[in-house]
Design an enzyme around this catalytic site. Structure first.
Site, PDB file in Angstrom:
ATOM      1  N   HIS A 188       5.056 -50.444  -6.309  1.00  0.00           N
ATOM      2  CA  HIS A 188       4.972 -50.372  -4.839  1.00  0.00           C
ATOM      3  C   HIS A 188       3.725 -49.608  -4.388  1.00  0.00           C
ATOM      4  O   HIS A 188       3.192 -49.864  -3.312  1.00  0.00           O
ATOM      5  CB  HIS A 188       6.256 -49.756  -4.279  1.00  0.00           C
ATOM      6  CG  HIS A 188       7.428 -50.681  -4.371  1.00  0.00           C
ATOM      7  ND1 HIS A 188       8.333 -50.866  -3.339  1.00  0.00           N
ATOM      8  CD2 HIS A 188       7.838 -51.505  -5.365  1.00  0.00           C
ATOM      9  CE1 HIS A 188       9.252 -51.751  -3.716  1.00  0.00           C
ATOM     10  NE2 HIS A 188       8.982 -52.150  -4.943  1.00  0.00           N
TER      11      HIS A 188
ATOM     12  N   HIS B  14      12.300 -55.840 -14.569  1.00  0.00           N
ATOM     13  CA  HIS B  14      13.672 -55.950 -14.067  1.00  0.00           C
ATOM     14  C   HIS B  14      14.704 -55.920 -15.195  1.00  0.00           C
ATOM     15  O   HIS B  14      15.904 -55.991 -14.945  1.00  0.00           O
ATOM     16  CB  HIS B  14      13.817 -57.189 -13.169  1.00  0.00           C
ATOM     17  CG  HIS B  14      13.240 -56.967 -11.794  1.00  0.00           C
ATOM     18  ND1 HIS B  14      13.227 -57.927 -10.797  1.00  0.00           N
ATOM     19  CD2 HIS B  14      12.653 -55.861 -11.238  1.00  0.00           C
ATOM     20  CE1 HIS B  14      12.658 -57.435  -9.709  1.00  0.00           C
ATOM     21  NE2 HIS B  14      12.299 -56.186  -9.947  1.00  0.00           N
TER      22      HIS B  14
ATOM     23  N   GLU C 206      17.897 -43.594 -14.374  1.00  0.00           N
ATOM     24  CA  GLU C 206      17.488 -44.111 -13.074  1.00  0.00           C
ATOM     25  C   GLU C 206      16.101 -43.617 -12.656  1.00  0.00           C
ATOM     26  O   GLU C 206      15.318 -44.378 -12.083  1.00  0.00           O
ATOM     27  CB  GLU C 206      18.521 -43.736 -11.993  1.00  0.00           C
ATOM     28  CG  GLU C 206      18.146 -44.379 -10.679  1.00  0.00           C
ATOM     29  CD  GLU C 206      19.144 -44.182  -9.548  1.00  0.00           C
ATOM     30  OE1 GLU C 206      20.183 -43.528  -9.754  1.00  0.00           O
ATOM     31  OE2 GLU C 206      18.855 -44.697  -8.456  1.00  0.00           O
TER      32      GLU C 206
ATOM     33  N   GLY D  72      -4.761 -49.331  -3.570  1.00  0.00           N
ATOM     34  CA  GLY D  72      -4.191 -49.749  -4.849  1.00  0.00           C
ATOM     35  C   GLY D  72      -3.459 -48.623  -5.558  1.00  0.00           C
ATOM     36  O   GLY D  72      -2.691 -47.884  -4.928  1.00  0.00           O
TER      37      GLY D  72
HETATM   38  C1  HEM Z   1       8.630 -60.617  -6.882  1.00  0.00           C
HETATM   39  C2  HEM Z   1       8.389 -59.327  -6.849  1.00  0.00           C
HETATM   40  C3  HEM Z   1       9.482 -58.304  -6.782  1.00  0.00           C
HETATM   41  C4  HEM Z   1      10.552 -58.214  -5.947  1.00  0.00           C
HETATM   42  C5  HEM Z   1      10.906 -59.166  -4.802  1.00  0.00           C
HETATM   43  C6  HEM Z   1      11.321 -57.059  -6.361  1.00  0.00           C
HETATM   44  C7  HEM Z   1      12.470 -56.612  -5.731  1.00  0.00           C
HETATM   45  C8  HEM Z   1      13.254 -55.563  -6.157  1.00  0.00           C
HETATM   46  C9  HEM Z   1      14.455 -55.127  -5.507  1.00  0.00           C
HETATM   47  C10 HEM Z   1      15.043 -55.717  -4.231  1.00  0.00           C
HETATM   48  C11 HEM Z   1      14.953 -54.086  -6.221  1.00  0.00           C
HETATM   49  C12 HEM Z   1      16.214 -53.298  -5.930  1.00  0.00           C
HETATM   50  C13 HEM Z   1      15.950 -52.199  -4.931  1.00  0.00           C
HETATM   51  C14 HEM Z   1      17.236 -51.498  -4.548  1.00  0.00           C
HETATM   52  O1  HEM Z   1      18.134 -52.134  -3.967  1.00  0.00           O
HETATM   53  O2  HEM Z   1      17.372 -50.292  -4.861  1.00  0.00           O
HETATM   54  C15 HEM Z   1      14.066 -53.880  -7.334  1.00  0.00           C
HETATM   55  C16 HEM Z   1      14.234 -52.918  -8.298  1.00  0.00           C
HETATM   56  C17 HEM Z   1      13.310 -52.657  -9.267  1.00  0.00           C
HETATM   57  N1  HEM Z   1      12.083 -53.239  -9.415  1.00  0.00           N
HETATM   58 FE1  HEM Z   1      11.433 -54.900  -8.490  1.00  0.00          FE
HETATM   59  N2  HEM Z   1      10.721 -56.478  -7.419  1.00  0.00           N
HETATM   60  C18 HEM Z   1       9.582 -57.189  -7.717  1.00  0.00           C
HETATM   61  C19 HEM Z   1       8.662 -56.891  -8.692  1.00  0.00           C
HETATM   62  C20 HEM Z   1       8.690 -55.773  -9.467  1.00  0.00           C
HETATM   63  C21 HEM Z   1       7.614 -55.329 -10.312  1.00  0.00           C
HETATM   64  C22 HEM Z   1       6.280 -56.057 -10.459  1.00  0.00           C
HETATM   65  C23 HEM Z   1       8.023 -54.184 -10.906  1.00  0.00           C
HETATM   66  C24 HEM Z   1       7.305 -53.296 -11.883  1.00  0.00           C
HETATM   67  C25 HEM Z   1       6.249 -53.650 -12.561  1.00  0.00           C
HETATM   68  C26 HEM Z   1       9.377 -53.923 -10.458  1.00  0.00           C
HETATM   69  C27 HEM Z   1      10.173 -52.908 -10.912  1.00  0.00           C
HETATM   70  C28 HEM Z   1      11.456 -52.664 -10.470  1.00  0.00           C
HETATM   71  C29 HEM Z   1      12.336 -51.677 -11.077  1.00  0.00           C
HETATM   72  C30 HEM Z   1      12.037 -50.873 -12.327  1.00  0.00           C
HETATM   73  C31 HEM Z   1      13.482 -51.655 -10.298  1.00  0.00           C
HETATM   74  C32 HEM Z   1      14.711 -50.788 -10.517  1.00  0.00           C
HETATM   75  C33 HEM Z   1      14.599 -49.441  -9.876  1.00  0.00           C
HETATM   76  C34 HEM Z   1      15.829 -48.610 -10.191  1.00  0.00           C
HETATM   77  O3  HEM Z   1      16.693 -49.030 -10.969  1.00  0.00           O
HETATM   78  O4  HEM Z   1      15.914 -47.514  -9.637  1.00  0.00           O
HETATM   79  N3  HEM Z   1       9.738 -54.898  -9.572  1.00  0.00           N
HETATM   80  N4  HEM Z   1      13.031 -54.780  -7.272  1.00  0.00           N
END
Ligand code: HEM
Ligand code: NAG
Ligand code: NAG
Ligand code: NAG
Ligand code: NAG
Length: 349
Positions: A74, A197, A63, A88
């Site tokens: 972010h 993702h 995790e 940035g």
């Molecule tokens: C359209 C753009 C994006 C949206 C709307 C989005 C949204 C989300 C959401 C809602 C979560 C779950 C948060 C939670 O409930 O704990 C998540 C997890 C995650 N996102 Fe995104 N995300 C986006 C783009 C990205 C990008 C560009 C990256 C990295 C380059 C990224 C990497 C991750 C990772 C690695 C997790 C998992 C974190 C964990 O398992 O602890 N996301 N994202």
């Protein structure tokens, strides 16, 4: 004649520059034994070990590794090519955590900030270098990931990023692509970044089921998420329908509304489908888009390429598979013109 002289002059200057570059990129062996292209990178090998030991449980794709990658996004996306937003990829999310953690889109980010802060304090790195080195190292712990690049030397962040720079899963595709474009990313680069993702889970989308993954192989940086988001959704894995969530195909799996919408939108569906079971394409596109993300807002001429301090990930070989009991008949594909061309056709059940 004048032109010929000018080009001779240019050639000489270029030649001199190449000699300087060759001198500065001469491989050096650090006191710790590792080899790197630049002596300035030697200080990072012990930092990588320290991060592996104290943040990633000795080098796991767990995790913390997943959240470190999310944190880099972010942090970096708080930027606009038109100015007026944040710095940035500057580590402001760590240094100005009390401001940035209040933003709605940063829900769930508090855990990784709290885990990273003492590790950051144990190292002599700026917040920006720390956040983006940790993301590269954490991602490297996941089999199948590309070896991300790392550029060293970000100055300390000056201010927090403003709110509303991080896309939300409830946003429309248009709004998401506009935000990416404002930060300098094409729709294709947005899809490439969403490869992340494949090692992701949600804690706060549905707080009754924290840790619910977006695909069935959350510990592997494969292309499984691109396939599973295309399967017909049938259920909500937790307490019914939550904002930002749409029906998923599998119990124990969460599907973000934004991932689904991007997989079906004519601007992004083609690349989404092409990613399915094309590990090489996904690795190359993700690596390139991440290289851009991780220096957003930075003066790259002042940074040193220390990519060779990033561990080489284990490869993912072979093919992805449909989850048990699923097959081609369960696919849901809005952009029909690509039905024939994409790689799913050869996938095994
Ligand atoms: C359209 C753009 C994006 C949206 C709307 C989005 C949204 C989300 C959401 C809602 C979560 C779950 C948060 C939670 O409930 O704990 C998540 C997890 C995650 N996102 Fe995104 N995300 C986006 C783009 C990205 C990008 C560009 C990256 C990295 C380059 C990224 C990497 C991750 C990772 C690695 C997790 C998992 C974190 C964990 O398992 O602890 N996301 N994202
Ligand atoms: C946020 O940053 C402050 C320093 O500005 C630090 O003392 C604190 O521990 C950080 N909070 C978390 C949750 O890491
Ligand atoms: C800390 O890092 C800076 C910049 O990389 C370097 O100049 C300095 O020597 C380092 N200090 C220590 C104590 O390692
Ligand atoms: C389940 O969701 C409903 C509606 O979103 C909400 O009112 C309720 O508090 C949730 N239950 C739990 C246990 O979180
Ligand atoms: C593409 O797939 C969709 C959904 O599976 C189907 O409705 C459509 O007829 C297909 N189009 C072509 C050209 O095969």
């Amino acid at each position: 004649m004048a032109f010929a002289r000018l080009s001779t002059f240019v050639a000489l200057v270029l030649g001199a520059t190449q000699i300087v570059n060759a001198a500065t990129t001469k491989r050096v062996t650090c006191a710790t034994g590792q080899v790197t292209a630049n002596a300035a990178c030697c200080a990072l090998f012990p930092a990588v070990d320290f991060i592996q030991e104290n943040l990633f449980d000795g080098g796991e794709c767990g995790e913390e590794a997943h959240s470190a990658l999310r944190l880099s996004f972010h942090d970096a996306i708080g930027f606009s090519i038109h100015g007026g937003k944040g710095g940035g990829a500057d580590g402001s999310i760590l240094a100005f955590n009390s401001t940035e953690l209040e933003f709605h889109a940063n829900g769930g980010i508090d855990d990784i900030v709290a885990r990273q802060f003492p590790v950051f304090q144990g190292l002599n790195l700026t917040a920006g270098d720390f956040v983006h080195l940790a993301a590269a190292v954490g991602t490297a712990n996941c089999p199948g990931a590309p070896q991300l690049s790392f550029f060293f030397g970000r100055p300390p962040p000056l201010a927090p990023a403003p709110d509303l720079t991080v896309p939300e899963p409830t946003d429309s595709v248009t709004k998401i692509l506009e935000r990416f474009a404002d930060a300098g990313f094409s729709p294709a680069e947005a899809v490439a970044l969403l490869s992340s993702h494949t090692i992701a889970a949600a804690d706060v989308v549905d707080p009754t089921i924290p840790g619910t993954p977006f695909d069935s192989t959350v510990g592997t940086f494969d292309t499984q998420v691109f396939l599973e988001v295309l399967l017909k959704g049938t259920l909500f894995p937790g307490n019914g329908s939550q904002p930002g969530e749409v029906k998923s195909p599998l119990a124990g799996e969460m599907r973000l509304q934004s991932d689904f919408a991007i997989s079906q939108d004519p601007r992004t569906a083609c690349l989404w489908q092409l990613m399915v079971d094309d590990q090489k394409l996904m690795m190359a596109e993700f690596k390139a888009a991440m290289a851009k993300l991780q220096v957003l807002g930075q003066n790259t001429r002042k940074l040193i390429d220390c990519s060779d301090v990033v561990p080489v990930p284990q490869p993912f070989t072979g093919h992805i598979k449909f989850p048990a009991s699923f097959s081609k008949k369960d696919l849901q594909i809005a952009v029909s013109s690509f039905n024939v061309s994409f790689s799913l056709i050869s996938l095994q059940n």
